[in-house]
Scaffold this motif. Structure first.
Motif, PDB file in Angstrom:
ATOM      1  N   ARG A  45       7.188  37.178  20.521  1.00 26.25           N
ATOM      2  CA  ARG A  45       6.280  37.906  19.633  1.00 26.25           C
ATOM      3  C   ARG A  45       6.564  37.592  18.169  1.00 26.25           C
ATOM      4  O   ARG A  45       5.650  37.612  17.334  1.00 26.25           O
ATOM      5  CB  ARG A  45       6.379  39.410  19.879  1.00 26.25           C
ATOM      6  N   ALA A  46       7.832  37.343  17.860  1.00 26.94           N
ATOM      7  CA  ALA A  46       8.206  37.037  16.470  1.00 26.94           C
ATOM      8  C   ALA A  46       7.875  35.612  16.075  1.00 26.94           C
ATOM      9  O   ALA A  46       7.845  35.285  14.885  1.00 26.94           O
ATOM     10  CB  ALA A  46       9.706  37.288  16.272  1.00 26.94           C
ATOM     11  N   ASP A  47       7.626  34.747  17.047  1.00 32.94           N
ATOM     12  CA  ASP A  47       7.370  33.337  16.774  1.00 32.94           C
ATOM     13  C   ASP A  47       5.887  33.132  16.469  1.00 32.94           C
ATOM     14  O   ASP A  47       5.026  33.416  17.311  1.00 32.94           O
ATOM     15  CB  ASP A  47       7.788  32.497  17.984  1.00 32.94           C
ATOM     16  N   ILE A  48       5.575  32.666  15.267  1.00 31.60           N
ATOM     17  CA  ILE A  48       4.196  32.454  14.856  1.00 31.60           C
ATOM     18  C   ILE A  48       4.013  31.001  14.422  1.00 31.60           C
ATOM     19  O   ILE A  48       4.982  30.240  14.321  1.00 31.60           O
ATOM     20  CB  ILE A  48       3.787  33.399  13.698  1.00 31.60           C
ATOM     21  N   ASN A  49       2.768  30.624  14.147  1.00 29.97           N
ATOM     22  CA  ASN A  49       2.472  29.313  13.592  1.00 29.97           C
ATOM     23  C   ASN A  49       2.783  29.363  12.103  1.00 29.97           C
ATOM     24  O   ASN A  49       1.946  29.741  11.283  1.00 29.97           O
ATOM     25  CB  ASN A  49       1.006  28.945  13.841  1.00 29.97           C
ATOM     26  N   THR A  50       3.999  28.987  11.746  1.00 31.31           N
ATOM     27  CA  THR A  50       4.455  29.130  10.369  1.00 31.31           C
ATOM     28  C   THR A  50       3.661  28.256   9.412  1.00 31.31           C
ATOM     29  O   THR A  50       3.374  28.649   8.278  1.00 31.31           O
ATOM     30  CB  THR A  50       5.951  28.781  10.281  1.00 31.31           C
ATOM     31  N   ARG A  51       3.301  27.066   9.839  1.00 26.35           N
ATOM     32  CA  ARG A  51       2.558  26.156   8.965  1.00 26.35           C
ATOM     33  C   ARG A  51       1.192  26.739   8.610  1.00 26.35           C
ATOM     34  O   ARG A  51       0.761  26.681   7.449  1.00 26.35           O
ATOM     35  CB  ARG A  51       2.406  24.807   9.671  1.00 26.35           C
ATOM     36  N   ASP A  52       0.514  27.306   9.600  1.00 25.75           N
ATOM     37  CA  ASP A  52      -0.780  27.925   9.341  1.00 25.75           C
ATOM     38  C   ASP A  52      -0.627  29.154   8.448  1.00 25.75           C
ATOM     39  O   ASP A  52      -1.453  29.399   7.558  1.00 25.75           O
ATOM     40  CB  ASP A  52      -1.436  28.294  10.674  1.00 25.75           C
ATOM     41  N   PHE A  53       0.435  29.927   8.690  1.00 31.14           N
ATOM     42  CA  PHE A  53       0.675  31.117   7.863  1.00 31.14           C
ATOM     43  C   PHE A  53       0.943  30.734   6.409  1.00 31.14           C
ATOM     44  O   PHE A  53       0.463  31.394   5.474  1.00 31.14           O
ATOM     45  CB  PHE A  53       1.854  31.905   8.438  1.00 31.14           C
ATOM     46  N   LEU A  54       1.705  29.683   6.183  1.00 29.28           N
ATOM     47  CA  LEU A  54       1.981  29.218   4.826  1.00 29.28           C
ATOM     48  C   LEU A  54       0.692  28.864   4.088  1.00 29.28           C
ATOM     49  O   LEU A  54       0.512  29.218   2.914  1.00 29.28           O
ATOM     50  CB  LEU A  54       2.900  27.998   4.870  1.00 29.28           C
TER      51      LEU A  54
ATOM     52  N   ALA B  27       1.420  41.504   5.256  1.00 32.54           N
ATOM     53  CA  ALA B  27       1.455  42.785   5.968  1.00 32.54           C
ATOM     54  C   ALA B  27       0.658  42.721   7.268  1.00 32.54           C
ATOM     55  O   ALA B  27       0.981  43.443   8.226  1.00 32.54           O
ATOM     56  CB  ALA B  27       0.917  43.894   5.075  1.00 32.54           C
ATOM     57  N   ASN B  28      -0.356  41.865   7.311  1.00 33.72           N
ATOM     58  CA  ASN B  28      -1.202  41.750   8.503  1.00 33.72           C
ATOM     59  C   ASN B  28      -0.686  40.721   9.503  1.00 33.72           C
ATOM     60  O   ASN B  28      -1.336  40.476  10.520  1.00 33.72           O
ATOM     61  CB  ASN B  28      -2.635  41.386   8.095  1.00 33.72           C
ATOM     62  N   THR B  29       0.451  40.114   9.206  1.00 35.22           N
ATOM     63  CA  THR B  29       1.025  39.091  10.083  1.00 35.22           C
ATOM     64  C   THR B  29       2.367  39.574  10.612  1.00 35.22           C
ATOM     65  O   THR B  29       3.187  40.091   9.853  1.00 35.22           O
ATOM     66  CB  THR B  29       1.230  37.760   9.332  1.00 35.22           C
ATOM     67  N   ARG B  30       2.593  39.422  11.919  1.00 46.70           N
ATOM     68  CA  ARG B  30       3.848  39.854  12.512  1.00 46.70           C
ATOM     69  C   ARG B  30       4.889  38.749  12.348  1.00 46.70           C
ATOM     70  O   ARG B  30       4.581  37.601  12.039  1.00 46.70           O
ATOM     71  CB  ARG B  30       3.665  40.168  14.000  1.00 46.70           C
ATOM     72  N   GLY B  31       6.152  39.124  12.582  1.00 44.06           N
ATOM     73  CA  GLY B  31       7.214  38.131  12.591  1.00 44.06           C
ATOM     74  C   GLY B  31       8.118  38.201  11.376  1.00 44.06           C
ATOM     75  O   GLY B  31       7.735  38.730  10.325  1.00 44.06           O
ATOM     76  N   PRO B  32       9.325  37.663  11.489  1.00 47.17           N
ATOM     77  CA  PRO B  32      10.293  37.712  10.389  1.00 47.17           C
ATOM     78  C   PRO B  32       9.872  36.878   9.186  1.00 47.17           C
ATOM     79  O   PRO B  32      10.221  37.228   8.054  1.00 47.17           O
ATOM     80  CB  PRO B  32      11.575  37.167  11.027  1.00 47.17           C
ATOM     81  N   VAL B  33       9.155  35.779   9.392  1.00 45.84           N
ATOM     82  CA  VAL B  33       8.732  34.951   8.264  1.00 45.84           C
ATOM     83  C   VAL B  33       7.821  35.750   7.337  1.00 45.84           C
ATOM     84  O   VAL B  33       8.001  35.751   6.113  1.00 45.84           O
ATOM     85  CB  VAL B  33       8.027  33.681   8.762  1.00 45.84           C
ATOM     86  N   ALA B  34       6.859  36.463   7.914  1.00 43.63           N
ATOM     87  CA  ALA B  34       5.944  37.277   7.107  1.00 43.63           C
ATOM     88  C   ALA B  34       6.689  38.422   6.413  1.00 43.63           C
ATOM     89  O   ALA B  34       6.392  38.755   5.264  1.00 43.63           O
ATOM     90  CB  ALA B  34       4.826  37.824   7.983  1.00 43.63           C
ATOM     91  N   SER B  35       7.666  39.014   7.096  1.00 31.46           N
ATOM     92  CA  SER B  35       8.430  40.113   6.497  1.00 31.46           C
ATOM     93  C   SER B  35       9.255  39.627   5.308  1.00 31.46           C
ATOM     94  O   SER B  35       9.343  40.298   4.277  1.00 31.46           O
ATOM     95  CB  SER B  35       9.340  40.741   7.553  1.00 31.46           C
ATOM     96  N   VAL B  36       9.865  38.449   5.442  1.00 28.63           N
ATOM     97  CA  VAL B  36      10.636  37.889   4.342  1.00 28.63           C
ATOM     98  C   VAL B  36       9.723  37.548   3.163  1.00 28.63           C
ATOM     99  O   VAL B  36      10.060  37.782   2.001  1.00 28.63           O
ATOM    100  CB  VAL B  36      11.414  36.648   4.826  1.00 28.63           C
ATOM    101  N   PHE B  37       8.553  36.983   3.460  1.00 26.37           N
ATOM    102  CA  PHE B  37       7.594  36.677   2.402  1.00 26.37           C
ATOM    103  C   PHE B  37       7.180  37.946   1.652  1.00 26.37           C
ATOM    104  O   PHE B  37       7.123  37.954   0.422  1.00 26.37           O
ATOM    105  CB  PHE B  37       6.357  36.023   3.029  1.00 26.37           C
ATOM    106  N   GLN B  38       6.904  38.994   2.405  1.00 30.95           N
ATOM    107  CA  GLN B  38       6.475  40.241   1.775  1.00 30.95           C
ATOM    108  C   GLN B  38       7.568  40.817   0.893  1.00 30.95           C
ATOM    109  O   GLN B  38       7.297  41.316  -0.202  1.00 30.95           O
ATOM    110  CB  GLN B  38       6.053  41.246   2.834  1.00 30.95           C
ATOM    111  N   ALA B  39       8.822  40.746   1.352  1.00 27.75           N
ATOM    112  CA  ALA B  39       9.937  41.237   0.540  1.00 27.75           C
ATOM    113  C   ALA B  39      10.068  40.446  -0.751  1.00 27.75           C
ATOM    114  O   ALA B  39      10.365  41.008  -1.814  1.00 27.75           O
ATOM    115  CB  ALA B  39      11.238  41.152   1.346  1.00 27.75           C
ATOM    116  N   GLY B  40       9.844  39.126  -0.675  1.00 24.26           N
ATOM    117  CA  GLY B  40       9.914  38.323  -1.889  1.00 24.26           C
ATOM    118  C   GLY B  40       8.759  38.588  -2.830  1.00 24.26           C
ATOM    119  O   GLY B  40       8.939  38.663  -4.057  1.00 24.26           O
ATOM    120  N   LEU B  41       7.554  38.751  -2.286  1.00 26.18           N
ATOM    121  CA  LEU B  41       6.379  38.993  -3.129  1.00 26.18           C
ATOM    122  C   LEU B  41       6.456  40.337  -3.837  1.00 26.18           C
ATOM    123  O   LEU B  41       5.924  40.493  -4.944  1.00 26.18           O
ATOM    124  CB  LEU B  41       5.116  38.921  -2.271  1.00 26.18           C
ATOM    125  N   LEU B  42       7.116  41.314  -3.225  1.00 23.55           N
ATOM    126  CA  LEU B  42       7.262  42.620  -3.863  1.00 23.55           C
ATOM    127  C   LEU B  42       8.118  42.549  -5.118  1.00 23.55           C
ATOM    128  O   LEU B  42       8.035  43.426  -5.983  1.00 23.55           O
ATOM    129  CB  LEU B  42       7.873  43.623  -2.870  1.00 23.55           C
TER     130      LEU B  42
END
Length: 248
Positions: free
Chosen positions: A62-71, A91-106
């Motif tokens: 569940r945590a594994d997403i298409n990182t290239r598409d998300f980027l 916020a609308n994307t699951r997974g640790p990559v999206a969570s780390v991105f959100q923490a950085g953007l904040l």
């Protein structure tokens, strides 16, 4: 299907069945019963270990997403709506990559250095979440053969006690006692081998997710630098490494 078959065999071991049948399951149950009471702790290690392994595999998938598409989606959001739009995309994307991105953007309004610190700190937290439960799975991998060896040693002691009480070394008595004693070791090793496969799969999955998370974090920093300079962030497909999320 292989996983379901193994789980079915495990559950059938707990049910009372008649021995002497020709099916492999009946033969396995017969061997299990011959092993004595020390077979049950080994079976418990298998059941709990499989439960942990299945939970980890489901969570990691569940945590594994298409990182290239998300980027690329984050890049487009940064161009079209700025940091707030990128935060919403994370916020609308699951997974640790999206969570780390959100923490950085904040922390984007505090500067690039603050973003880097937030990404590193939250990345460590996400990694600990990914590895949760693996220490227990590793424990059962080690404990199962140990319990098997302990059952073997106790079974050998009981076999020699039987020889002593009989006052004679009977080949049938010796062979029967040793066979029963060694069954616990065999089952303990089988359990360890099964759980080891799941453990290695989970570790390899975690390593790949962490590598994608680190590569994507670098891309986030570069995108924010371009945004601060007033340059276009999206549209450069070549800027995204081919190895990031490329297997999805």
């Amino acid at each position: 299907m292989v996983i379901l078959n193994k789980l079915t065999v495990t559950l059938l071991l707990m049910l009372p069945q008649q021995s002497g049948g020709g099916s492999p399951i009946n033969a396995l149950v017969e061997r299990f019963n011959e092993g004595g009471g020390w077979m049950w702790p080994v079976l418990i290690c298998l059941i709990i270990g499989l439960a942990i392994a299945f939970e980890r595999i489901i969570s990691l998938n569940r945590a594994d997403i298409n990182t290239r598409d998300f980027l690329q989606r984050v890049r487009v959001a940064l161009d079209e709506g700025g940091i707030p739009a990128a935060e919403e995309e994370c916020a609308n994307t699951r997974g640790p990559v999206a969570s780390v991105f959100q923490a950085g953007l904040l922390r984007a309004d505090e500067g690039i250095e603050a973003v880097e610190k937030a990404v590193v700190s939250y990345g460590s937290i996400e990694m600990s979440f990914l590895e949760r439960g693996l220490v227990w799975l590793s424990l059962f991998i080690s404990v199962a053969p140990m319990l098997g060896f302990l059952g073997t040693v106790i079974g050998m002691i009981q076999a020699f006690d039987a020889i002593e009480n009989a006052g004679d070394i009977s080949p049938r008595l010796v062979a029967g006692g040793i066979k029963v004693a060694l069954l616990t070791t065999a089952f303990g090793l089988i359990v360890a081998v099964i759980l080891q496969f799941f453990y290695n799969y989970a570790v390899s999955k975690i390593d790949r997710i962490v590598a994608e998370m680190e590569d994507a974090s670098i891309e986030l920093i570069d995108a924010l630098v371009l945004l601060r300079e007033g340059r276009k962030v999206s549209g450069d497909e070549k800027a995204i490494p081919e190895n990031v999320g490329g297997g999805k």
